[in-house]
Scaffold this motif. Structure first.
Motif, PDB file in Angstrom:
ATOM      1  N   GLU A  67      55.768  54.988  51.158  1.00  0.00           N
ATOM      2  CA  GLU A  67      55.242  56.152  51.314  1.00  0.00           C
ATOM      3  C   GLU A  67      54.341  56.907  52.850  1.00  0.00           C
ATOM      4  O   GLU A  67      54.605  57.968  52.349  1.00  0.00           O
ATOM      5  CB  GLU A  67      54.147  56.056  50.347  1.00  0.00           C
ATOM      6  CG  GLU A  67      53.058  57.228  49.892  1.00  0.00           C
ATOM      7  CD  GLU A  67      53.358  57.408  48.883  1.00  0.00           C
ATOM      8  OE1 GLU A  67      53.748  57.141  47.906  1.00  0.00           O
ATOM      9  OE2 GLU A  67      54.072  59.222  49.026  1.00  0.00           O
ATOM     10  N   ALA A  70      57.986  58.250  54.648  1.00  0.00           N
ATOM     11  CA  ALA A  70      58.374  59.183  54.170  1.00  0.00           C
ATOM     12  C   ALA A  70      57.735  60.193  55.254  1.00  0.00           C
ATOM     13  O   ALA A  70      58.497  60.733  54.612  1.00  0.00           O
ATOM     14  CB  ALA A  70      58.888  58.652  53.020  1.00  0.00           C
ATOM     15  N   SER A  71      56.786  60.494  54.406  1.00  0.00           N
ATOM     16  CA  SER A  71      55.776  60.814  55.006  1.00  0.00           C
ATOM     17  C   SER A  71      56.038  61.300  56.965  1.00  0.00           C
ATOM     18  O   SER A  71      55.760  62.582  57.265  1.00  0.00           O
ATOM     19  CB  SER A  71      54.882  61.006  54.178  1.00  0.00           C
ATOM     20  OG  SER A  71      53.827  59.651  55.265  1.00  0.00           O
ATOM     21  N   GLN A  72      56.135  60.874  57.523  1.00  0.00           N
ATOM     22  CA  GLN A  72      56.433  60.759  59.114  1.00  0.00           C
ATOM     23  C   GLN A  72      57.968  61.496  59.503  1.00  0.00           C
ATOM     24  O   GLN A  72      58.271  61.549  60.259  1.00  0.00           O
ATOM     25  CB  GLN A  72      55.773  59.687  60.064  1.00  0.00           C
ATOM     26  CG  GLN A  72      53.675  59.679  59.303  1.00  0.00           C
ATOM     27  CD  GLN A  72      53.275  61.207  59.363  1.00  0.00           C
ATOM     28  OE1 GLN A  72      53.548  61.624  60.604  1.00  0.00           O
ATOM     29  NE2 GLN A  72      52.797  61.563  58.990  1.00  0.00           N
ATOM     30  N   VAL A  73      58.623  60.236  58.866  1.00  0.00           N
ATOM     31  CA  VAL A  73      60.295  59.705  59.069  1.00  0.00           C
ATOM     32  C   VAL A  73      60.947  60.642  57.894  1.00  0.00           C
ATOM     33  O   VAL A  73      60.868  60.536  57.106  1.00  0.00           O
ATOM     34  CB  VAL A  73      60.247  58.241  58.744  1.00  0.00           C
ATOM     35  CG1 VAL A  73      61.805  58.108  59.450  1.00  0.00           C
ATOM     36  CG2 VAL A  73      59.268  57.869  59.866  1.00  0.00           C
ATOM     37  N   PHE A  74      62.225  61.508  59.055  1.00  0.00           N
ATOM     38  CA  PHE A  74      62.802  62.476  58.019  1.00  0.00           C
ATOM     39  C   PHE A  74      64.048  61.832  58.610  1.00  0.00           C
ATOM     40  O   PHE A  74      65.173  62.101  58.983  1.00  0.00           O
ATOM     41  CB  PHE A  74      62.578  64.119  57.908  1.00  0.00           C
ATOM     42  CG  PHE A  74      61.109  63.923  58.071  1.00  0.00           C
ATOM     43  CD1 PHE A  74      60.448  63.998  56.453  1.00  0.00           C
ATOM     44  CD2 PHE A  74      60.108  64.429  58.566  1.00  0.00           C
ATOM     45  CE1 PHE A  74      58.908  63.940  56.173  1.00  0.00           C
ATOM     46  CE2 PHE A  74      58.891  64.169  58.627  1.00  0.00           C
ATOM     47  CZ  PHE A  74      58.386  64.262  57.164  1.00  0.00           C
ATOM     48  N   GLY A  96      59.689  57.281  48.650  1.00  0.00           N
ATOM     49  CA  GLY A  96      60.424  58.048  49.239  1.00  0.00           C
ATOM     50  C   GLY A  96      61.698  57.371  49.895  1.00  0.00           C
ATOM     51  O   GLY A  96      62.335  57.764  50.713  1.00  0.00           O
TER      52      GLY A  96
END
Lengths: 252, 208
Positions: A67, A70-74, A96
């Motif tokens: 979680e 996935a909010s920082q690494v795309f 994520g």
């Protein structure tokens, strides 16, 4: 043309990256998000997280980890280790993850592959295989439980069966090569890629930069996974990609 | 406000995470009024075409999305969401898409000697000048799909070569489709989403 993928692998235990990672001056060397972000910056094409948490009650930690990452690494994130059910897959995908890798549980219950593929699509189900060469039979044998337990499965046959069940990708570790730094197990990947049409990720044995072009040029693998050479800064992903470009291998 | 259409498809959360990371105001919604009032609309999607169209029908969103497109709101379809923008899918006979971009959805041929699904990082080539597509020229972005769209050359802003020409970005006026996942395509993907945000802001400005 698709680019060949370079994939760092991170061992995660209770939400922390376990093995030593010291390739950059991170404030907190054990934080999965920091490390993942640094690999993204280096040009990693995908990340594999291996949950090595032994106890079931702590399993939620990997979901929280994904979680956060996935909010920082795309980029595509694959998670393996201890996945036993479609519900486990669901929790990780919702957090994520893009793909979930099954290993021992799929050997025990091959329908786990088909159930996951039906529910989420084949692209979300990676079959991870730990294989060891058996000189007597001249074939590769499947091991489970983190390489501790031999099975009577032939790795190539198991790979084919897994793909027939709906696995969209194979992540295959050579136990003979793992930790030796003597290069990927070319013969294993030649046999595998001749047997299946889904993407194959090679794992185990990297020691030097030329090991990467070697595996891509000699076997039709789609990605190469490595852990320690990247973690300890012996190689950077850009070193590897420079070498691959020089040798005419298509990379991003 | 950008509305991400919420219709039970897989990757909506990752798209939301990318927009949050960029500081773009966004919300997941299946509410008719909220969608119609949005400055921009994103239609995500993974999985099967027919199932996705049925899910949109169940939520009475098909007409809402057509209305959104008609009123000129910038609209972005991603992956299956892009394919849903087209007229229909040949393989499933009468399964109709949203018909916002003229063209069809067909399977990647299995006799090209390439692996299907088309999964991984592939290189975009610019086909038409366009602020969003230019971000992706010669850049690699992340694809996962087994079907692709066929449409007129003037609507193809960028494409990748995968044995066949696979349109990676298409556009018909205010409606844009991306076959790849910008939310999984690293810096270049984030730059593309930022361009969409700019397009939304500019449209908003011109409407005032």
């Amino acid at each position: 043309m698709l680019a060949k993928r370079i994939i760092p692998c991170l061992d995660v235990d209770h939400g922390r990256v376990k093995k030593g990672v010291n390739f950059v001056n991170l404030k907190d060397v054990g934080d999965p998000t920091d490390i993942a972000a640094a690999y993204q910056k280096q040009g990693a094409d995908e990340l594999v997280f291996l949950d090595i948490t032994a106890t079931n009650e702590k399993r939620k930690a990997i979901v929280d980890t994904i979680e956060k990452v996935a909010s920082q690494v795309f980029m595509p994130l694959t998670v393996g280790g201890g996945i036993h059910s479609v519900a486990d897959m669901m929790a990780l995908l919702k957090a994520g993850a893009d793909k979930t890798a099954v290993n021992s549980a799929a050997v025990q219950n091959p329908d786990l592959i088909s159930e996951g593929a039906e529910k989420f699509g084949s692209q979300c189900v990676v079959l991870a295989i730990d294989a060891k060469f058996n000189p007597q039979t001249q074939s590769y044998q499947v091991y489970v439980n983190g390489g501790r337990t031999p099975t009577n499965l032939d790795a190539i046959e198991w790979a084919k069966a897994g793909v027939a069940k709906g696995a969209g990708e194979l992540l295959v570790t050579s136990m003979d090569k793992d930790g030796t730094k003597s290069g990927y197990d070319i013969e294993l990947y030649k046999r595998l890629t001749a047997a299946v049409s889904v993407p194959v990720i090679a794992s185990g044995g990297v020691g030097k930069v030329t090991d990467f072009p070697e595996v891509f040029q000699q076997a039709d693998v789609d990605g190469a996974l490595a852990a320690s050479v990247f973690h300890f800064g012996e190689l950077t992903i850009s070193d590897v990609k420079k070498e691959l470009k020089k040798d005419g291998v298509i990379v991003r | 406000m950008i509305i991400i259409i919420d219709y039970d498809t897989g990757n909506t959360r990752n798209l939301k995470k990318a927009l949050d990371f960029l500081g773009v105001e966004n919300r997941l919604s299946a509410d008719r009024d909220e969608i119609l009032a949005a400055d921009g609309v994103i239609l995500p999607g993974v999985g099967a075409f027919k199932k996705a169209m049925d899910a949109l029908e169940d939520r009475n969103l098909v007409d809402v999305l057509r209305e959104v497109a008609k009123q000129g709101t910038p609209m972005l379809g991603i992956c299956l969401g892009m394919q849903l923008l087209l007229i229909g899918r040949l393989e499933f006979g009468d399964t109709k898409g949203l018909s916002l971009i003229s063209g069809e959805v067909v399977a990647i041929p299995s006799d090209l000697g390439v692996k299907v699904p088309h999964m991984g990082w592939d290189q975009n080539n610019l086909k038409q000048p366009d602020p969003i597509a230019e971000v992706f020229d010669k850049q690699y972005s992340y694809f996962v799909h087994s079907f692709y769209v066929k449409t007129a050359p003037e609507r193809i802003l960028a494409s990748v070569d995968y044995g066949v020409e696979i349109p990676s970005i298409v556009r018909q006026e205010n409606v844009i489709g991306m076959q790849f996942h910008p939310e999984k395509s690293g810096d270049v993907g984030l730059a593309g989403l930022t361009k969409f945000k700019e397009m939304v802001s500019n449209a908003d400005y011109s409407r005032n």
